[in-house]
Structure formats: structure tokens, C-alpha cells
Design a protein around this motif. Structure first.
Motif, short mmCIF file in Angstrom:
data_model
loop_
_atom_site.label_atom_id
_atom_site.label_comp_id
_atom_site.label_asym_id
_atom_site.label_seq_id
_atom_site.Cartn_x
_atom_site.Cartn_y
_atom_site.Cartn_z
N PHE A 256 0.82 -1.21 0.00
CA PHE A 256 0.00 0.00 0.00
C PHE A 256 0.86 1.26 0.00
N CYS A 257 1.99 1.22 0.70
CA CYS A 257 2.91 2.37 0.71
C CYS A 257 3.49 2.64 -0.67
N CYS A 258 3.55 1.62 -1.50
CA CYS A 258 4.18 1.76 -2.82
C CYS A 258 3.15 1.88 -3.94
N GLY A 259 1.91 2.16 -3.58
CA GLY A 259 0.91 2.47 -4.60
C GLY A 259 0.08 1.31 -5.10
N PHE A 260 0.23 0.14 -4.48
CA PHE A 260 -0.60 -1.02 -4.86
C PHE A 260 -1.79 -1.10 -3.90
N ASN A 261 -2.97 -0.92 -4.43
CA ASN A 261 -4.17 -0.89 -3.58
C ASN A 261 -4.96 -2.19 -3.60
N ASN A 262 -4.50 -3.14 -4.38
CA ASN A 262 -5.16 -4.43 -4.47
C ASN A 262 -4.13 -5.52 -4.23
N MET A 263 -4.25 -6.24 -3.11
CA MET A 263 -3.23 -7.21 -2.74
C MET A 263 -3.15 -8.38 -3.73
N ALA A 264 -4.28 -8.81 -4.23
CA ALA A 264 -4.27 -9.93 -5.19
C ALA A 264 -3.52 -9.53 -6.45
N ASN A 265 -3.77 -8.31 -6.91
CA ASN A 265 -3.09 -7.81 -8.10
C ASN A 265 -1.60 -7.62 -7.82
N PHE A 266 -1.28 -7.09 -6.63
CA PHE A 266 0.12 -6.89 -6.24
C PHE A 266 0.87 -8.22 -6.22
N ASN A 267 0.31 -9.21 -5.57
CA ASN A 267 0.98 -10.52 -5.47
C ASN A 267 1.17 -11.15 -6.85
N ARG A 268 0.19 -10.97 -7.72
CA ARG A 268 0.27 -11.53 -9.07
C ARG A 268 1.39 -10.84 -9.87
N ILE A 269 1.47 -9.51 -9.79
CA ILE A 269 2.50 -8.77 -10.51
C ILE A 269 3.89 -9.09 -9.96
N PHE A 270 4.00 -9.13 -8.63
CA PHE A 270 5.29 -9.40 -8.01
C PHE A 270 5.81 -10.78 -8.43
N LYS A 271 4.96 -11.78 -8.38
CA LYS A 271 5.38 -13.14 -8.73
C LYS A 271 5.75 -13.23 -10.21
N ARG A 272 4.99 -12.53 -11.06
CA ARG A 272 5.29 -12.57 -12.50
C ARG A 272 6.63 -11.91 -12.79
N LYS A 273 6.94 -10.83 -12.11
CA LYS A 273 8.18 -10.09 -12.36
C LYS A 273 9.38 -10.73 -11.67
N LYS A 274 9.18 -11.26 -10.45
CA LYS A 274 10.29 -11.77 -9.65
C LYS A 274 10.43 -13.28 -9.69
N GLY A 275 9.39 -13.97 -10.15
CA GLY A 275 9.46 -15.42 -10.20
C GLY A 275 9.18 -16.08 -8.87
N MET A 276 8.73 -15.31 -7.89
CA MET A 276 8.41 -15.84 -6.56
C MET A 276 7.51 -14.84 -5.84
N PRO A 277 6.73 -15.28 -4.85
CA PRO A 277 5.90 -14.34 -4.08
C PRO A 277 6.75 -13.47 -3.17
#
Length: 292
Positions: A256-277
Motif C-alpha cells: 500500500f505504501c508503494c501504490g498497490f491498492n489491491n493485494m491480489a493484483n500486487f501478489n500476481r505482478i510481483f510473482k510474475r516479475k520476480k518469479g516468486m511471491p
């Protein structure tokens, strides 16, 4: 937390320094140095690489080109080989001065140097192809003369022309400003980095450089190879990565501090970019005690 700052043996009178060694493990901590570095690892499958905010597992052949100012290291992890072969080539960023580097003939090499600020990973095939040349440079290095330097430039030329490469770390971890970025792009990145923690629209950013939304969309795609949305997400993920490493805040608080207001969307983007949760990313850094 502090990252180890390495003082390489390269002097002002040297063009480059190269090491070739057999080892059974990786034992050097996460570190930085002022030199550019080309690192080849053979027989190291299962080991992991850390380049800025990136964490990945390596295969039978690993070739990475990195600006030493971004934190980087390799770790043994699941590698069972007792005969890891590592060749490390380091040289000063001013080996080729800016006046020469900015000439048209060196456009591809200049682009490679810029990409090194985020770490560049080449395919295993490219690593195997370059390995004999790097070994020859090591063997000829003590002979003196121009030939070893010409061999280094030939390797860099080969890599600069390779399309089989990918960038590893987030934009946020690129410490220095990219010298070839236009002032317009610098303005855009400054604005997004200052406002990453709030909602930013395409119109907001386009207005900072007096462009229409359509023109700006084309501009950012041409400049970064990514859409505005992906570029902003990458900048935000860079700040997320730093906070996961540097703070004890919860993952939700950081998101939330970094501008992600949807946790499901955040976790999906993070895993896609980093290859891990994100929790695995944080655990990996803490478990390895990467910072010293």
C-alpha cells in the motif's frame, strides 16, 4: 544494513583485470564496486544469482554483464558441483571514453553498457560460445601488448550484437542516471519515483513533459521497451523490493505504501516479475544474510 564495497585490484594503468578459478562454492558476499563486470560461471547449476532486486537460479552456463555499482553476488544454494569454473572480467567504465562511446558505430555497445546498470543475462548458448574467448584472454593477459585488449573488445562487441539477453533488476536499482536518456525521460522517471506511492495516471505523467497521452505512450514504449503501466509497476516493485529487504513492515503495508491498492493484483505482478511471491523474496534475502 550495509553492502560490502569491494576494492578490485584494477589500477589506473590497467585496461582490465581477469580471474579464472575452480571452486567448490561461492563465498563472496553481496557487494558493489566501481568497475563493469562480465561474469561467466560453468558447472554451477543450482546456484543462485542476486543482481539488485533480482534473485534467480543459474543453469550449467551463466553469463552476466553488470555495472558493479548495483549490488550483486552468487550463492551456492542447491549447487552440488565440486568443480565450478568461474571467469570474471572487470574493467573501468572509462576504458572507452564517452566521446568515443557516443559515436554511431558504437551504438550497440553503448546500449549494452546502459543495460548493465540493471544487470544483463545472456543465454546458456551465448555463455558457452564466449567461454573459450574469455579463457584465451586470461591466458594471454600476462603476455602484454594490445592483443588481450582487442580480444576483450571483440567479446563486448559480440555481446552487444546479441539479441538473446534480458535485463534483471528493477529500474529503481540503477544507481546512476543513464547518460543517453533524454531530459524528457529523466523528468518522467523523476516524477514517477517521487510519486510512486500514490495513484498516477498516464495523463499526469504526460503533462510533466507537455505531451499528449497518445504521444507519450509511444514515447515511453520506444524509450523503455515497456508500456507506461509496466514501467510504473517496475518502479514501484523496485521500491517494494528495497522495503522488503530494509524494513520490518508487513508485506501488505509495503504494498500500500508503494501504490498497490489491491493485494491480489500486487501478489500476481510481483510473482510474475520476480518469479516468486514477496514473502519468499524477503525470506531468501534474510536467510542468506546477504547484507553484512
Amino acid at each position: 544494513m550495509k553492502i560490502f564495497c569491494e576494492n578490485t585490484p584494477l589500477t589506473d594503468n590497467d585496461c582490465f583485470v581477469i580471474f579464472s578459478r575452480e571452486k567448490s562454492c561461492f563465498d563472496f558476499p553481496l557487494h558493489t564496486h566501481k568497475e563493469l563486470e562480465l561474469n561467466l560461471v560453468l558447472n554451477g547449476a543450482g546456484a543462485s544469482r542476486v543482481i539488485g532486486s533480482h534473485v534467480g537460479t543459474i543453469g550449467d552456463a551463466e553469463l552476466v554483464f553488470v555495472n558493479g555499482e548495483i549490488p550483486h553476488a552468487w550463492f551456492t544454494d542447491a549447487c552440488c558441483s565440486r568443480c565450478i569454473h568461474e571467469v570474471t572480467l572487470q574493467f573501468s567504465p572509462d576504458l572507452i571514453d564517452d566521446k568515443l562511446l557516443n559515436r554511431n558505430s558504437l551504438t550497440a555497445l553503448r546500449q549494452l553498457f546502459e543495460e548493465a546498470r540493471r544487470g544483463v543475462l545472456f543465454t546458456e548458448q551465448t555463455a558457452f560460445e564466449v567461454a573459450p574467448a574469455l579463457q584465451r584472454i586470461y591466458e594471454r593477459g600476462s603476455a602484454g601488448g594490445m592483443q588481450p585488449l582487442l580480444d576483450v573488445l571483440a567479446v563486448l562487441n559480440t555481446l552487444s550484437l546479441s539479441s538473446d539477453r534480458k535485463l534483471l533488476s528493477d529500474l529503481t536499482f540503477a544507481q546512476k542516471k543513464n547518460v543517453s536518456y533524454s531530459q524528457r525521460l529523466e523528468t518522467v522517471f523523476t516524477y514517477m519515483n517521487r510519486n510512486f506511492n500514490r495513484q498516477i495516471s498516464l495523463r499526469d505523467v504526460a503533462e510533466t513533459v507537455n505531451m499528449s497521452e497518445v504521444s507519450f505512450s509511444r514515447f515511453i514504449k520506444k524509450s523503455t521497451g515497456q508500456s507506461f503501466i509496466d514501467t510504473l509497476a517496475e518502479i514501484r516493485l523496485g521500491h517494494v523490493s528495497r522495503m522488503l529487504i530494509d524494513t520490518d513492515m508487513t508485506i501488505a503495508e509495503i504494498a500500500f505504501c508503494c501504490g498497490f491498492n489491491n493485494m491480489a493484483n500486487f501478489n500476481r505482478i510481483f510473482k510474475r516479475k520476480k518469479g516468486m511471491p514477496p514473502h519468499q523474496f524477503r525470506t531468501l534475502f534474510v536467510h542468506k544474510k546477504i547484507f553484512v
